[in-house]
Design a protein around this motif. Structure first.
Motif, PDB file in Angstrom:
ATOM      1  N   SER A 153       0.963  -1.610   0.110  1.00 29.95           N
ATOM      2  CA  SER A 153      -0.208  -0.172   0.147  1.00 29.95           C
ATOM      3  C   SER A 153       1.078   1.747   0.110  1.00 29.95           C
ATOM      4  N   PRO A 154       2.337   0.715   0.569  1.00 32.07           N
ATOM      5  CA  PRO A 154       3.206   3.056   0.579  1.00 32.07           C
ATOM      6  C   PRO A 154       3.440   2.890  -1.271  1.00 32.07           C
ATOM      7  N   LEU A 155       3.082   1.614  -2.167  1.00 34.76           N
ATOM      8  CA  LEU A 155       3.373   2.610  -3.525  1.00 34.76           C
ATOM      9  C   LEU A 155       2.228   2.929  -4.381  1.00 34.76           C
ATOM     10  N   SER A 156       0.229   3.052  -3.298  1.00 37.71           N
ATOM     11  CA  SER A 156      -0.389   4.205  -3.825  1.00 37.71           C
ATOM     12  C   SER A 156      -0.143   5.698  -4.258  1.00 37.71           C
ATOM     13  N   GLY A 157       1.132   5.888  -3.073  1.00 42.07           N
ATOM     14  CA  GLY A 157       0.851   7.573  -3.265  1.00 42.07           C
ATOM     15  C   GLY A 157       1.785   7.519  -4.141  1.00 42.07           C
ATOM     16  N   SER A 158       2.655   6.853  -5.109  1.00 37.16           N
ATOM     17  CA  SER A 158       3.145   7.333  -5.673  1.00 37.16           C
ATOM     18  C   SER A 158       3.063   7.239  -7.226  1.00 37.16           C
ATOM     19  N   ALA A 159       2.350   5.880  -6.827  1.00 31.63           N
ATOM     20  CA  ALA A 159       1.848   5.311  -8.829  1.00 31.63           C
ATOM     21  C   ALA A 159       1.338   6.231  -9.783  1.00 31.63           C
ATOM     22  N   GLU A 160       0.822   6.554 -10.692  1.00 29.68           N
ATOM     23  CA  GLU A 160       0.627   7.639 -11.294  1.00 29.68           C
ATOM     24  C   GLU A 160      -0.063   6.745 -12.132  1.00 29.68           C
ATOM     25  N   PRO A 161      -1.637   7.186 -11.949  1.00 31.01           N
ATOM     26  CA  PRO A 161      -2.966   6.311 -12.964  1.00 31.01           C
ATOM     27  C   PRO A 161      -2.439   6.544 -14.976  1.00 31.01           C
ATOM     28  N   LYS A 162      -2.998   5.165 -15.452  1.00 34.44           N
ATOM     29  CA  LYS A 162      -2.799   4.694 -16.644  1.00 34.44           C
ATOM     30  C   LYS A 162      -4.575   5.157 -17.636  1.00 34.44           C
ATOM     31  N   GLN A 163      -4.418   5.718 -18.336  1.00 39.03           N
ATOM     32  CA  GLN A 163      -5.645   5.442 -19.475  1.00 39.03           C
ATOM     33  C   GLN A 163      -5.730   4.170 -19.794  1.00 39.03           C
ATOM     34  N   GLY A 164      -6.348   3.340 -19.996  1.00 40.71           N
ATOM     35  CA  GLY A 164      -7.112   1.792 -20.690  1.00 40.71           C
ATOM     36  C   GLY A 164      -8.060   1.769 -21.508  1.00 40.71           C
ATOM     37  N   ARG A 165      -8.600   0.337 -21.451  1.00 38.73           N
ATOM     38  CA  ARG A 165      -9.298   0.647 -22.987  1.00 38.73           C
ATOM     39  C   ARG A 165     -11.140   0.932 -22.338  1.00 38.73           C
ATOM     40  N   GLY A 166     -11.224   1.535 -23.238  1.00 36.78           N
ATOM     41  CA  GLY A 166     -12.489   2.085 -22.355  1.00 36.78           C
ATOM     42  C   GLY A 166     -12.841   3.064 -21.490  1.00 36.78           C
ATOM     43  N   GLY A 167     -11.474   3.528 -21.681  1.00 37.83           N
ATOM     44  CA  GLY A 167     -11.784   5.259 -20.543  1.00 37.83           C
ATOM     45  C   GLY A 167     -11.459   4.438 -19.575  1.00 37.83           C
ATOM     46  N   ARG A 168     -11.023   3.401 -18.548  1.00 40.97           N
ATOM     47  CA  ARG A 168     -10.571   3.157 -17.237  1.00 40.97           C
ATOM     48  C   ARG A 168      -9.467   3.436 -16.885  1.00 40.97           C
ATOM     49  N   ALA A 169      -9.589   3.789 -15.661  1.00 42.83           N
ATOM     50  CA  ALA A 169      -7.880   3.645 -14.858  1.00 42.83           C
ATOM     51  C   ALA A 169      -7.417   2.797 -14.633  1.00 42.83           C
ATOM     52  N   TYR A 170      -6.702   2.172 -14.594  1.00 40.58           N
ATOM     53  CA  TYR A 170      -5.190   1.401 -13.937  1.00 40.58           C
ATOM     54  C   TYR A 170      -4.275   2.012 -13.914  1.00 40.58           C
ATOM     55  N   TRP A 171      -3.726   0.797 -12.555  1.00 38.87           N
ATOM     56  CA  TRP A 171      -1.781   1.278 -12.281  1.00 38.87           C
ATOM     57  C   TRP A 171      -1.224   0.360 -12.555  1.00 38.87           C
ATOM     58  N   THR A 172       0.185   0.561 -12.715  1.00 39.37           N
ATOM     59  CA  THR A 172       0.894  -0.364 -13.262  1.00 39.37           C
ATOM     60  C   THR A 172       1.969  -0.374 -11.797  1.00 39.37           C
ATOM     61  N   ILE A 173       1.785  -1.580 -10.955  1.00 40.48           N
ATOM     62  CA  ILE A 173       2.801  -1.742 -10.543  1.00 40.48           C
ATOM     63  C   ILE A 173       4.400  -2.496 -10.728  1.00 40.48           C
ATOM     64  N   VAL A 174       5.236  -2.118 -10.478  1.00 44.64           N
ATOM     65  CA  VAL A 174       6.504  -3.045 -10.483  1.00 44.64           C
ATOM     66  C   VAL A 174       7.153  -4.075  -9.266  1.00 44.64           C
ATOM     67  N   PHE A 175       7.136  -5.124  -9.601  1.00 42.35           N
ATOM     68  CA  PHE A 175       8.246  -5.377  -8.255  1.00 42.35           C
ATOM     69  C   PHE A 175       9.031  -6.520  -8.589  1.00 42.35           C
ATOM     70  N   SER A 176       9.682  -7.386  -8.073  1.00 41.73           N
ATOM     71  CA  SER A 176      11.052  -8.003  -7.513  1.00 41.73           C
ATOM     72  C   SER A 176      10.307  -9.145  -7.303  1.00 41.73           C
ATOM     73  N   VAL A 177      10.842 -10.378  -6.829  1.00 42.20           N
ATOM     74  CA  VAL A 177      10.439 -11.489  -6.618  1.00 42.20           C
ATOM     75  C   VAL A 177      11.797 -12.356  -5.753  1.00 42.20           C
ATOM     76  N   GLU A 178      12.523 -12.326  -4.916  1.00 43.63           N
ATOM     77  CA  GLU A 178      13.579 -12.214  -4.890  1.00 43.63           C
ATOM     78  C   GLU A 178      13.589 -14.032  -4.120  1.00 43.63           C
ATOM     79  N   ILE A 179      13.723 -14.822  -4.342  1.00 46.03           N
ATOM     80  CA  ILE A 179      14.362 -16.498  -3.497  1.00 46.03           C
ATOM     81  C   ILE A 179      16.020 -16.441  -2.892  1.00 46.03           C
ATOM     82  N   HIS A 180      16.298 -16.563  -1.779  1.00 42.34           N
ATOM     83  CA  HIS A 180      17.394 -17.421  -1.469  1.00 42.34           C
ATOM     84  C   HIS A 180      17.496 -19.234  -1.400  1.00 42.34           C
ATOM     85  N   PHE A 181      17.938 -19.459  -2.389  1.00 42.82           N
ATOM     86  CA  PHE A 181      17.782 -21.097  -2.686  1.00 42.82           C
ATOM     87  C   PHE A 181      18.874 -21.792  -2.078  1.00 42.82           C
TER      88      PHE A 181
END
Length: 595
Positions: free
Chosen positions: A541-569
């Motif tokens: 949820s801390p990302l919600s403050g900095s995420a920029e909305p984009k306009q998708g199909r039909g004018g609906r707003a969406y947000w792109t979230i980039v994250f990493s999965v980090e695994i120690h094997f």
């Protein structure tokens, strides 16, 4: 014996007590070390348990317990193995619990009990509760031994307990995160650690194969390899009551000692208890027409077979005898004379055969997987004392040009000692991935691909427009890849959200594929060779403050979230986390919950 600098002084700053507990399928043991800063640790074994005070220096006890009708623990270990307790248990209607460790096995590891069933659990008790009760018993015995054996033992225990005891629990090579989670919950249930993050962090895990490797180094069995580490590999076979744990290694450096795994470890349900199970089935059939075919008689004769014939058997050409009764016990029709049951050597060899064949097959596979680098096999564990197992492995592995050795000293407590060696010395720097590990992702739909067409009813669209198929498998680590402890596997992903409130419960499943060496294209959710290894949850949820909305199909707003999965094997425990950057703090968070 020459010192090859395998022991390291303790690098900690405070005196610490580390207790290694090996709960075996049939027998268990405990070792401990009082770690003093800058001193080389000395390993002690708990060699005195209630019920076997008459046996000097015995370092293991039977993994059995009795519960009354209400689910209260009445006896455990050597005390539970006495004839007095057995008689009282029958009189009072107590439940005997044995082989309880096998109940923790992964669901993907099938157990062939040859028609036998695991004993029922006591009333109101889960497998974790029963395991926890036995841990509590072993812990109580350890505390009593330390306070009674060391000078000013009570004061010593109190001083060592105050900063928090450290524990190392060993488990078969085939156990995974889910089994480690259950064992940690059992440690909480048994009162070894508090149910807090700090308490749970005081428990570490090591596979029985790796613990046995450290025991071989401690006992000097590795001295020949250490004196001439010509890049040749070696294999450790921990032959126990329930499992055969097989691990392959090579020396990378000797000062300090550095060892690497060179093939995926194996775990077989082929230990000595299955030899006994096959013997019991044979005896039931053989003695059915006689008065010795009752369940109680079969139980007694099988027990005597375990104590005598199974341990001593070495030649299939010789007649074997199971002494179980008095000179008055006889029935020539079934081979009983003067209180002894006669068995052909081939009959007894047949009880061992599936276990030996499984071991040879697995070791052969390890030799091939290592590219022929494995030149020697070190045989440890309680089952290693069997002359027949030892000689058969020597004969059948000769074509692979490997030698088979076993230490002269007692091998049954190798895992407990080796678990402490793992904690203190940590010789293994790299391990080999046993399976495929990855996550689900959305694969772009290709209408010309027949495989895609067959799945098109599951098509979904992202707000930005692409048509995608779910259940695609993205492999983060492939089977057979060597992983150093410091290696972190990171993959970056993105997702599109139409509601930022879902960020507070963001989660990613880590999938495990056990179906071989090929990387699957798709996750088969209900297939046996696929399972969820863990679920990584984070509050994004801390990302919600900095995420920029984009306009998708039909004018609906969406947000792109980039994250990493980090695994120690590369550790004996699997760890994973979700990582992201919110352009403000670079924060991250993770929670692992095993299935």
């Amino acid at each position: 014996m020459k010192d090859y600098n395998t022991r390291k002084p303790y690098q900690g700053t405070t005196r610490t007590l580390v207790i290694a507990i090996d709960v075996g399928t049939t027998f268990s043991g405990v070792s401990y070390a009082i770690l003093e800063p800058n001193e080389i640790p000395k390993i002690y074994g708990v060699t005195r348990f209630p019920g076997q005070e008459h046996v000097a220096g015995n370092s293991k006890i039977p993994s059995i317990m009795y519960y009354d009708r209400t689910g209260k623990l009445m006896a455990a270990g050597a005390e539970a193995d006495s004839t007095q307790i057995a008689a009282l248990a029958e009189e009072e209607g107590w439940t005997k619990i044995e082989l309880f460790k096998l109940r923790l096995r992964p669901r993907t590891m099938h157990l062939n009990m040859n028609g036998m069933r695991l004993p029922p659990l006591p009333r109101h008790k889960s497998p974790v509760d029963v395991f926890g009760d036995f841990l509590a018993y072993l812990f109580h015995c350890t505390r009593a031994f330390i306070t009674d054996t060391h000078a000013a033992g009570a004061a010593l225990w109190k001083a060592l307990e105050r900063p928090g005891l450290q524990f190392v629990l060993s488990h078969p090579n085939g156990w995974e995160g889910a089994q480690q989670s259950k064992m940690r919950r059992a440690a909480v249930y048994g009162g070894l650690i508090p149910d807090t993050d700090e308490g749970r962090a005081r428990v570490r895990f090591v596979t029985e194969g790796e613990a046995s490797l450290h025991a071989c180094v401690l006992s000097g069995l590795a001295a020949e390899v250490l004196s001439n580490p010509s890049k040749h590999g070696f294999l450790v076979l921990d032959a126990g009551g329930g499992t055969l744990d097989i691990s392959s290694y090579a020396i990378r450096a000797t000062n300090p000692l550095v060892i690497e795994e060179i093939a995926p470890p194996d775990c077989l349900f082929a230990g000595s208890v299955f030899v006994s199970r096959r013997a019991r089935m044979h005896l039931e059939e053989k003695l059915r027409p006689s008065r010795y075919g009752t369940p109680d008689s079969i139980e007694h004769i099988t027990r005597r077979f375990d104590e005598t014939t199974k341990r001593l058997f070495r030649d299939r050409r010789e007649l074997q005898f199971v002494p179980f009764g008095s000179p008055l016990d006889k029935d020539a029709a079934v081979g009983i004379r003067a209180g002894q049951l006669k068995l052909a050597g081939d009959e007894v060899a047949a009880f061992f055969e599936p276990s030996i064949a499984a071991a040879v097959g697995s070791i052969g596979g390890q030799v091939e997987a290592s590219g022929g680098r494995i030149k020697s096999v070190w045989l440890v564990g309680g089952f290693a004392a069997s002359p027949w197992l030892f000689t058969q492995l020597q004969e059948r592995l000769a074509p692979y040009k490997v030698t088979v050795n076993r230490p002269d000293s007692q091998t049954s407590k190798a895992v407990a000692d080796g678990a402490l060696g793992f904690y203190c010395d940590h010789h293994v720097s790299a391990r080999v991935a046993k399976f495929m590990y990855g996550v689900e992702y959305l694969r772009e739909y290709d209408p010309d691909d027949p495989d895609h067409q067959a799945r098109r009813e599951r098509l979904c669209e992202l707000p930005s427009g692409p048509r995608l198929l779910p259940d695609a498998f993205d492999c983060i680590l492939a089977r057979g890849v060597k992983v150093k402890e410091s290696t972190v596997f990171t993959r970056k992903y993105c997702t599109e959200l139409t509601n930022l409130s879902t960020l507070s419960v963001f989660e990613v499943e880590i999938w495990c594929f056990r179906g071989g060496n090929h990387i699957p294209k798709w996750i088969m959710r209900h297939a046996e060779h696929f399972s969820t290894l863990c679920v990584v949850r984070a509050d994004l949820s801390p990302l919600s403050g900095s995420a920029e909305p984009k306009q998708g199909r039909g004018g609906r707003a969406y947000w792109t979230i980039v994250f990493s999965v980090e695994i120690h094997f590369g550790l004996t425990e699997f760890r994973a986390r979700i990582k992201w950057n919110d352009n403000v703090r670079g924060a991250y968070s993770f929670i692992i919950e095993e299935d």
